[in-house]
Design an enzyme around this catalytic site. Structure first.
Site, PDB file in Angstrom:
ATOM      1  N   HIS A   1       0.850  -1.197   0.000  1.00  0.00           N
ATOM      2  CA  HIS A   1       0.000   0.000   0.000  1.00  0.00           C
ATOM      3  C   HIS A   1       0.887   1.248   0.000  1.00  0.00           C
ATOM      4  O   HIS A   1       0.736   2.147   0.827  1.00  0.00           O
ATOM      5  CB  HIS A   1      -0.938   0.023   1.215  1.00  0.00           C
ATOM      6  CG  HIS A   1      -2.077  -0.937   1.115  1.00  0.00           C
ATOM      7  ND1 HIS A   1      -2.807  -1.344   2.218  1.00  0.00           N
ATOM      8  CD2 HIS A   1      -2.620  -1.592   0.055  1.00  0.00           C
ATOM      9  CE1 HIS A   1      -3.738  -2.197   1.838  1.00  0.00           C
ATOM     10  NE2 HIS A   1      -3.653  -2.350   0.521  1.00  0.00           N
TER      11      HIS A   1
ATOM     12  N   HIS B   1     -12.705  -8.502  -5.803  1.00  0.00           N
ATOM     13  CA  HIS B   1     -12.308  -7.176  -5.310  1.00  0.00           C
ATOM     14  C   HIS B   1     -11.451  -6.527  -6.404  1.00  0.00           C
ATOM     15  O   HIS B   1     -10.645  -7.194  -7.041  1.00  0.00           O
ATOM     16  CB  HIS B   1     -11.527  -7.372  -4.010  1.00  0.00           C
ATOM     17  CG  HIS B   1     -10.926  -6.156  -3.396  1.00  0.00           C
ATOM     18  ND1 HIS B   1     -11.433  -4.881  -3.534  1.00  0.00           N
ATOM     19  CD2 HIS B   1      -9.827  -6.026  -2.595  1.00  0.00           C
ATOM     20  CE1 HIS B   1     -10.680  -4.037  -2.854  1.00  0.00           C
ATOM     21  NE2 HIS B   1      -9.695  -4.697  -2.281  1.00  0.00           N
TER      22      HIS B   1
ATOM     23  N   GLU C   1      -9.153  -3.997  -6.184  1.00  0.00           N
ATOM     24  CA  GLU C   1      -7.873  -3.374  -5.860  1.00  0.00           C
ATOM     25  C   GLU C   1      -6.745  -4.013  -6.677  1.00  0.00           C
ATOM     26  O   GLU C   1      -6.788  -5.201  -7.009  1.00  0.00           O
ATOM     27  CB  GLU C   1      -7.599  -3.516  -4.361  1.00  0.00           C
ATOM     28  CG  GLU C   1      -6.607  -2.519  -3.814  1.00  0.00           C
ATOM     29  CD  GLU C   1      -6.548  -2.533  -2.297  1.00  0.00           C
ATOM     30  OE1 GLU C   1      -5.789  -1.714  -1.744  1.00  0.00           O
ATOM     31  OE2 GLU C   1      -7.240  -3.344  -1.662  1.00  0.00           O
TER      32      GLU C   1
ATOM     33  N   ASP D   1      -3.769  -5.105  -6.290  1.00  0.00           N
ATOM     34  CA  ASP D   1      -3.023  -6.300  -5.903  1.00  0.00           C
ATOM     35  C   ASP D   1      -3.773  -7.580  -6.272  1.00  0.00           C
ATOM     36  O   ASP D   1      -3.180  -8.659  -6.315  1.00  0.00           O
ATOM     37  CB  ASP D   1      -2.680  -6.296  -4.411  1.00  0.00           C
ATOM     38  CG  ASP D   1      -3.872  -6.017  -3.513  1.00  0.00           C
ATOM     39  OD1 ASP D   1      -4.753  -5.247  -3.923  1.00  0.00           O
ATOM     40  OD2 ASP D   1      -3.916  -6.555  -2.396  1.00  0.00           O
TER      41      ASP D   1
ATOM     42  N   HIS E   1     -12.378  -5.090   2.631  1.00  0.00           N
ATOM     43  CA  HIS E   1     -12.324  -3.771   3.252  1.00  0.00           C
ATOM     44  C   HIS E   1     -12.638  -2.646   2.263  1.00  0.00           C
ATOM     45  O   HIS E   1     -12.390  -1.476   2.561  1.00  0.00           O
ATOM     46  CB  HIS E   1     -10.947  -3.543   3.889  1.00  0.00           C
ATOM     47  CG  HIS E   1      -9.809  -3.520   2.876  1.00  0.00           C
ATOM     48  ND1 HIS E   1      -9.012  -2.397   2.700  1.00  0.00           N
ATOM     49  CD2 HIS E   1      -9.334  -4.429   2.010  1.00  0.00           C
ATOM     50  CE1 HIS E   1      -8.090  -2.637   1.794  1.00  0.00           C
ATOM     51  NE2 HIS E   1      -8.262  -3.843   1.356  1.00  0.00           N
TER      52      HIS E   1
ATOM     53  N   ASP F   1      -9.777 -10.472   0.765  1.00  0.00           N
ATOM     54  CA  ASP F   1      -8.908  -9.945   1.822  1.00  0.00           C
ATOM     55  C   ASP F   1      -9.280 -10.447   3.210  1.00  0.00           C
ATOM     56  O   ASP F   1      -8.427 -10.518   4.098  1.00  0.00           O
ATOM     57  CB  ASP F   1      -8.932  -8.416   1.808  1.00  0.00           C
ATOM     58  CG  ASP F   1      -8.055  -7.835   0.711  1.00  0.00           C
ATOM     59  OD1 ASP F   1      -6.994  -8.415   0.424  1.00  0.00           O
ATOM     60  OD2 ASP F   1      -8.427  -6.799   0.123  1.00  0.00           O
TER      61      ASP F   1
ATOM     62  N   TYR G   1      -2.815  -7.857  10.260  1.00  0.00           N
ATOM     63  CA  TYR G   1      -3.640  -7.513   9.102  1.00  0.00           C
ATOM     64  C   TYR G   1      -4.985  -6.960   9.572  1.00  0.00           C
ATOM     65  O   TYR G   1      -5.460  -5.924   9.092  1.00  0.00           O
ATOM     66  CB  TYR G   1      -3.833  -8.754   8.234  1.00  0.00           C
ATOM     67  CG  TYR G   1      -4.384  -8.474   6.861  1.00  0.00           C
ATOM     68  CD1 TYR G   1      -3.537  -8.185   5.793  1.00  0.00           C
ATOM     69  CD2 TYR G   1      -5.750  -8.500   6.620  1.00  0.00           C
ATOM     70  CE1 TYR G   1      -4.042  -7.929   4.535  1.00  0.00           C
ATOM     71  CE2 TYR G   1      -6.261  -8.243   5.361  1.00  0.00           C
ATOM     72  CZ  TYR G   1      -5.405  -7.959   4.320  1.00  0.00           C
ATOM     73  OH  TYR G   1      -5.912  -7.703   3.068  1.00  0.00           O
TER      74      TYR G   1
ATOM     75  N   HIS H   1      -4.519 -13.213   0.192  1.00  0.00           N
ATOM     76  CA  HIS H   1      -3.147 -13.018   0.674  1.00  0.00           C
ATOM     77  C   HIS H   1      -2.863 -14.082   1.720  1.00  0.00           C
ATOM     78  O   HIS H   1      -3.703 -14.365   2.582  1.00  0.00           O
ATOM     79  CB  HIS H   1      -2.950 -11.643   1.323  1.00  0.00           C
ATOM     80  CG  HIS H   1      -3.044 -10.482   0.409  1.00  0.00           C
ATOM     81  ND1 HIS H   1      -2.188 -10.290  -0.658  1.00  0.00           N
ATOM     82  CD2 HIS H   1      -3.906  -9.426   0.387  1.00  0.00           C
ATOM     83  CE1 HIS H   1      -2.506  -9.172  -1.280  1.00  0.00           C
ATOM     84  NE2 HIS H   1      -3.546  -8.635  -0.673  1.00  0.00           N
TER      85      HIS H   1
END
Length: 396
Positions: A23, A79, A81, A83, A145, A164, A192, A225
């Site tokens: 991030h 998701h 994002e 990554d 999130h 996540d 996390y 992850h």
């Protein structure tokens, strides 16, 4: 490196052993991480998520070794994002018309990142995709999130692809929870949660209860992850429910910054006072300028109360102290108490500023701030000990 998760599911992600910052510079990853993507082979072939952008070409090249790309029937993006979606542009060059199943918010996210009008199929909680012997059920998980997040549940194999949620930054081989150091796994999972998911704790409890109400059999949790939870996957669900419930341990954390060791001495004598008043409490004494900020947040997460100390600098507080206070405020901790202390030479504003920042962060301020001029001598250090003793009384 792909590996078999079950007879129908293959992990096709990327282990990033060298990752140390994530991030941007916002999250430390001392033990690396992974970007987990999964290939389901049934009557229909489904790819769930991709990997981070720097590994996009490598991901597509490795995926080709497992399947002819044109044989991928559906893509599920839990998701948007980067990554998780970073390799999508590279992949879609080869299979541009393949349907992408995601939430309506994920469509906005993916279009915002990649500016492509791909073949999006929007889904909501309860929608089902029949892929042959198994079915995929989609469950929206807003703010776990991001607003676009969802879970995907695979019947037959009884797998929850949780993105996540239930993840952690940990590179490992083999990538299963029963094959790694349990202390590292527990710590990275808590780290996390503390640093990323704490603000959404009230949503997490509700979402877990909703998912449990479906009474779905669960053999594995496959996050995006870290390692796959194949042995007793319910253990991480129980931990999330515990962490989401205004979590705290019998711990007090003292956070300080110092210029000429005066504030450090105050912190140490406050610690002595706390210990004299309570022989059982765990005390952590952390220099904010020298401590990894995300590891420090874990200690705040675990604490029932914190003390924050800093010398006055230009009628304000240090960069490191303000930075951690801003992080604490953003994470919206609940049911925690605090107080401030510090040294000064001229004007002495720092403890008052710290108390104000802690109050903005939702902490209950239980003591008037303590400040001592210049380098604290014996009388001042005795006052620090008394401050620590009184602090224990005030948080009971």
């Amino acid at each position: 490196m792909a590996f078999k998760v079950t007879d129908k599911v293959i992990w096709v992600g990327k282990i990033d052993w060298g990752l140390r910052r994530f991030h941007g510079d916002e999250y430390s990853t001392h033990r690396g991480s992974s970007y987990n993507a999964y290939l389901i082979r049934d009557k229909k072939n489904v790819l769930i998520d991709t990997v981070w952008l720097p590994f996009a070409k490598e991901f597509v090249d490795e995926l080709r070794k497992e399947i002819n790309l044109k044989d991928i029937d559906y893509i599920v993006m839990n998701h948007g994002e980067i990554d998780h979606s970073g390799a999508l542009s590279e992949l879609m060059k080869h299979i541009p018309d393949t349907p992408i199943y995601c939430t309506a918010n994920a469509v906005k996210s993916l279009k915002g990142h990649y500016h492509q009008d791909w073949n999006f199929v929007t889904v909501k909680t309860g929608d089902v995709l029949d892929i042959g012997e198994s079915k995929l059920t989609f469950i929206e998980a807003r703010m776990l999130h991001w607003p676009d997040t969802m879970f995907t549940y695979m019947s037959g194999e009884n797998i929850l692809f949780s993105n996540d949620a239930f993840g952690h930054h940990l590179a490992a081989d083999p990538m299963f929870n029963d094959s790694v150091d349990q202390a590292e796994l527990y710590y990275e999972s808590m780290k996390y949660y503390a640093n990323i998911l704490t603000p959404f704790s009230y949503l997490i409890s509700d979402k877990i209860e909703e998912v449990l109400s479906f009474h779905l059999p669960l053999d594995m949790i496959c996050p995006s992850h870290g390692v796959i939870w194949r042995e007793n996957p319910e253990q991480i669900i129980r931990k999330y429910l515990e962490w989401a419930n205004d979590y705290q341990e019998n711990q007090i954390t003292i956070i300080y910054d110092t210029m000429w060791n005066g504030t450090r001495r105050m912190a140490e004598y406050i610690c002595k006072g706390i210990r004299e008043a309570d022989g059982d409490v765990t005390i952590k004494l952390l220099n904010v300028a020298d401590t990894d900020k995300n590891d420090l947040i874990v200690e705040v997460f675990k604490s029932k109360a914190i003390l924050v100390g800093c010398p006055t600098i230009n009628k304000a507080i240090s960069f490191a102290t303000m930075g951690i206070l801003e992080m604490i405020r953003g994470l919206s901790f609940k049911n925690k108490k605090g107080a401030a202390f510090g040294t000064y030479g001229w004007s002495g504003e720092s403890p008052k500023i710290i108390n104000e920042e802690l109050s903005k962060a939702g902490f209950e301020i239980v003591s008037q701030p303590l400040k001592e001029i210049w380098h604290p001598g014996e009388e001042a250090l005795n006052r620090c000990k008394e401050f620590g003793r009184k602090f224990v009384e005030n948080i009971m």
